[in-house]
Design a protein around this motif. Structure first.
Motif, mmCIF file in Angstrom:
data_model
loop_
_atom_site.group_PDB
_atom_site.id
_atom_site.type_symbol
_atom_site.label_atom_id
_atom_site.label_comp_id
_atom_site.label_asym_id
_atom_site.label_seq_id
_atom_site.Cartn_x
_atom_site.Cartn_y
_atom_site.Cartn_z
ATOM 1 N N VAL C 25 0.843 -1.191 0.000
ATOM 2 C CA VAL C 25 0.000 0.000 0.000
ATOM 3 C C VAL C 25 0.885 1.249 0.000
ATOM 4 C CG1 VAL C 25 -1.833 1.266 1.183
ATOM 5 C CG2 VAL C 25 -1.758 -1.223 1.331
ATOM 6 N N ALA C 26 0.541 2.219 -0.831
ATOM 7 C CA ALA C 26 1.297 3.478 -0.888
ATOM 8 C C ALA C 26 0.858 4.376 0.258
ATOM 9 C CB ALA C 26 1.070 4.166 -2.229
ATOM 10 N N MET C 27 1.794 4.721 1.125
ATOM 11 C CA MET C 27 1.479 5.433 2.356
ATOM 12 C C MET C 27 2.184 6.783 2.424
ATOM 13 S SD MET C 27 -0.357 3.491 4.445
ATOM 14 C CE MET C 27 -0.672 1.796 5.021
ATOM 15 N N ASN C 28 1.577 7.696 3.168
ATOM 16 C CA ASN C 28 2.247 8.912 3.607
ATOM 17 C C ASN C 28 2.676 8.713 5.048
ATOM 18 O OD1 ASN C 28 1.386 11.010 1.416
ATOM 19 N ND2 ASN C 28 -0.442 9.844 1.928
ATOM 20 N N ILE C 29 3.888 9.109 5.367
ATOM 21 C CA ILE C 29 4.392 9.013 6.736
ATOM 22 C C ILE C 29 4.907 10.378 7.155
ATOM 23 C CG2 ILE C 29 6.065 7.914 8.273
ATOM 24 C CD1 ILE C 29 6.057 5.506 6.379
ATOM 25 N N ALA C 30 4.288 10.917 8.214
ATOM 26 C CA ALA C 30 4.695 12.230 8.728
ATOM 27 C C ALA C 30 5.222 12.069 10.143
ATOM 28 C CB ALA C 30 3.506 13.190 8.732
ATOM 29 N N ILE C 31 6.271 12.796 10.455
ATOM 30 C CA ILE C 31 6.801 12.798 11.817
ATOM 31 C C ILE C 31 6.920 14.238 12.281
ATOM 32 C CG2 ILE C 31 8.794 12.200 13.260
ATOM 33 C CD1 ILE C 31 9.115 9.685 11.669
ATOM 34 N N VAL C 32 6.359 14.508 13.455
ATOM 35 C CA VAL C 32 6.398 15.856 14.023
ATOM 36 C C VAL C 32 7.110 15.815 15.366
ATOM 37 C CG1 VAL C 32 4.221 16.502 12.889
ATOM 38 C CG2 VAL C 32 4.183 15.632 15.243
ATOM 39 N N ASP C 33 7.553 17.000 15.822
ATOM 40 C CA ASP C 33 8.202 17.068 17.126
ATOM 41 C C ASP C 33 7.158 17.242 18.235
ATOM 42 O OD1 ASP C 33 7.445 19.755 17.176
ATOM 43 O OD2 ASP C 33 9.388 20.455 16.465
ATOM 44 N N ALA C 34 7.609 17.441 19.457
ATOM 45 C CA ALA C 34 6.691 17.533 20.594
ATOM 46 C C ALA C 34 5.748 18.729 20.474
ATOM 47 C CB ALA C 34 7.477 17.619 21.901
ATOM 48 N N ARG C 43 5.921 10.806 0.950
ATOM 49 C CA ARG C 43 4.750 10.234 0.266
ATOM 50 C C ARG C 43 5.212 9.179 -0.727
ATOM 51 N NH1 ARG C 43 1.801 12.766 -4.503
ATOM 52 N NH2 ARG C 43 2.676 14.769 -3.849
ATOM 53 N N MET C 44 4.730 7.967 -0.563
ATOM 54 C CA MET C 44 5.098 6.895 -1.489
ATOM 55 C C MET C 44 4.362 7.101 -2.828
ATOM 56 S SD MET C 44 5.134 3.752 1.279
ATOM 57 C CE MET C 44 5.593 2.433 0.140
ATOM 58 N N ASP C 45 5.001 6.676 -3.910
ATOM 59 C CA ASP C 45 4.446 6.890 -5.244
ATOM 60 C C ASP C 45 3.039 6.310 -5.346
ATOM 61 O OD1 ASP C 45 6.866 8.041 -5.832
ATOM 62 O OD2 ASP C 45 7.695 6.231 -6.747
ATOM 63 N N ASP C 46 2.145 7.116 -5.887
ATOM 64 C CA ASP C 46 0.770 6.715 -6.169
ATOM 65 C C ASP C 46 -0.160 6.788 -4.964
ATOM 66 O OD1 ASP C 46 -0.899 6.043 -8.329
ATOM 67 O OD2 ASP C 46 -1.108 4.008 -7.553
ATOM 68 N N ALA C 47 0.311 7.300 -3.829
ATOM 69 C CA ALA C 47 -0.602 7.488 -2.690
ATOM 70 C C ALA C 47 -1.661 8.522 -3.065
ATOM 71 C CB ALA C 47 0.175 7.956 -1.464
ATOM 72 N N GLU C 48 -2.863 8.362 -2.553
ATOM 73 C CA GLU C 48 -3.927 9.336 -2.827
ATOM 74 C C GLU C 48 -3.536 10.705 -2.275
ATOM 75 O OE1 GLU C 48 -7.234 7.588 -0.918
ATOM 76 O OE2 GLU C 48 -7.491 6.015 -2.425
ATOM 77 N N LEU C 49 -3.764 11.748 -3.066
ATOM 78 C CA LEU C 49 -3.329 13.094 -2.674
ATOM 79 C C LEU C 49 -4.022 13.575 -1.399
ATOM 80 C CD1 LEU C 49 -3.076 14.816 -6.163
ATOM 81 C CD2 LEU C 49 -1.223 13.955 -4.704
ATOM 82 N N GLY C 50 -5.250 13.149 -1.199
ATOM 83 C CA GLY C 50 -5.982 13.593 -0.012
ATOM 84 C C GLY C 50 -5.428 13.054 1.291
ATOM 85 N N THR C 51 -4.548 12.060 1.201
ATOM 86 C CA THR C 51 -4.020 11.469 2.423
ATOM 87 C C THR C 51 -2.767 12.186 2.934
ATOM 88 O OG1 THR C 51 -2.798 9.815 1.126
ATOM 89 C CG2 THR C 51 -4.999 9.213 1.872
ATOM 90 N N VAL C 52 -2.224 13.097 2.153
ATOM 91 C CA VAL C 52 -1.066 13.883 2.613
ATOM 92 C C VAL C 52 -1.445 14.665 3.868
ATOM 93 C CG1 VAL C 52 0.448 15.827 2.038
ATOM 94 C CG2 VAL C 52 -0.061 14.082 0.299
ATOM 95 N N ASP C 53 -2.493 15.440 3.756
ATOM 96 C CA ASP C 53 -2.923 16.283 4.879
ATOM 97 C C ASP C 53 -3.346 15.433 6.078
ATOM 98 O OD1 ASP C 53 -3.583 18.914 5.944
ATOM 99 O OD2 ASP C 53 -5.672 18.273 5.805
ATOM 100 N N ILE C 54 -3.958 14.292 5.794
ATOM 101 C CA ILE C 54 -4.425 13.429 6.888
ATOM 102 C C ILE C 54 -3.250 12.876 7.688
ATOM 103 C CG2 ILE C 54 -5.644 11.265 7.401
ATOM 104 C CD1 ILE C 54 -7.517 11.911 5.063
ATOM 105 N N ALA C 55 -2.197 12.447 7.002
ATOM 106 C CA ALA C 55 -1.033 11.918 7.715
ATOM 107 C C ALA C 55 -0.438 12.985 8.630
ATOM 108 C CB ALA C 55 0.010 11.421 6.718
ATOM 109 N N ILE C 56 -0.296 14.192 8.100
ATOM 110 C CA ILE C 56 0.290 15.275 8.901
ATOM 111 C C ILE C 56 -0.613 15.611 10.089
ATOM 112 C CG2 ILE C 56 0.965 17.720 8.856
ATOM 113 C CD1 ILE C 56 1.812 17.277 5.901
#
Lengths: 131, 131, 131, 131
Positions: C25-34, C43-56
């Motif tokens: 599955v093509a996933m977005n992975i976001a990491i934030v600080d405290a 963002r992995m190739d072909d991930a749905e564009l709407g999932t960028v904001d959701i991951a963050i």
């Protein structure tokens, strides 16, 4: 006050697109009603994506203030009476390309906003939408 | 038009970070696709927090207008033809550090945005991401 | 309190991407600080564009409330004590896929947010980023 | 992947308006590209003003998630796996009326969003835009 119709907006848009084609520039043309609400929008192939929002905001600016968007820009400069007014109303655009559409009595019944070329090109296409 | 891949974005980011390390400045490097959607982002340790958003907006600006962010800034000054264009498109950044990424045919397929140092340093690192 | 480093975030992201590749599955992975500020995104190739904001937003939610994003969702349902809390903080995401990253003393030092698959898949990949 | 053209978007919009006229309902029809950027919009005379934004957001939702907007709504209900996903991506609409536009290979190249009638009417008009 006569309201803008969709049919009228389409005719204005087609006039603008014909002018844009003469200039060989891909343009966005937005038409809003007197309340600034979007009535019609059209993006020509290959127009820069950033100009979509600008065309719509030019039209909203011209409708909400019943004057050309560039007229706002005269007063929004540093030291001017409306300095940074662009950050109000969800974002205004104060350079050329937004023009009010008026009825026979001179009342603003909507506005057109054009973006995609240079500012003079945008204004030329916007003017073509008024005739 | 070839799309940017994640692998390509990582390689560009690593090239930019190597240049930033030479300059001894902590940088944010953002890469977006042709539609301005985030593809990759990386913040070096100790970079100023306010520069995260700037890096992303520089990249979006360069992608949505298919030109360096600084080219927007030339025209957005007081009295300039695109004065205060920065308030459109959810916020643009019009100083240096955003550069379009083009394919072999010269078409914009995405953009890089760098922030964290002086503007000349940001531009230098962004350029390193293009090679 | 130990701060997350970029090197650590990259290692976590690579662990997550390896797990996502196993799931195909093509996933977005976001990491934030405290503080919820973006540290790394991919963002992995072909991930749905709407999932960028959701991951963050999942990562921000987990960091700002120091708990899994799904724990917020338990209380944000109709009639619940935090009903519609999702509309605060510039937008939260209250379903699974956001997990806090803690130090040895159990203090939240950041968070990971994953989006692109089903919620159970997103959670699985987020968990892979914690080890 | 073939991109949507303006000419194609106009043809789809006219097909939708013809269907809306049969239903005797004033509709908004929005068409966006694969990245969710507006390509064409048209509001029929007397459509409710609040439905302008809904039509555009339906189209964006369908493009960014490559599925009908109603498919999002199945999972975003209270207790569902994507509860309140509507607060992401600057606002999504998760009821019927947004449909992806696909190319011959089944890839999403844009989407249509329709609003102004009942949801079943909106879906019927959106379907007319796909043929």
């Amino acid at each position: 006050m006569t309201a803008l119709t969709l049919q009228n907006a389409i005719a204005r848009t087609e006039a603008g697109r014909a002018r844009a084609a003469e200039l060989a520039v891909a343009m966005n043309i937005a038409i809003v009603d007197a309340g600034g609400h979007l009535l019609h929008f059209s993006r020509m192939d290959d127009a820069e994506l950033g100009t979509v929002d600008i065309a719509i905001k030019k039209a909203r600016t011209a409708a909400l203030f019943r004057r050309p968007s560039a007229a706002i820009g005269e007063d929004s400069q540093p030291g001017g009476p409306l300095y940074n007014i662009e950050s109000t109303n969800g974002g205004l655009v104060s350079f050329g390309g937004g023009l009010p559409i008026t009825d026979e009595g001179g009342r603003t019944i909507g506005a057109v906003g054009v973006s995609g070329g240079t500012v003079p090109q945008d204004v030329t296409v916007a003017e073509a939408c008024l005739t």
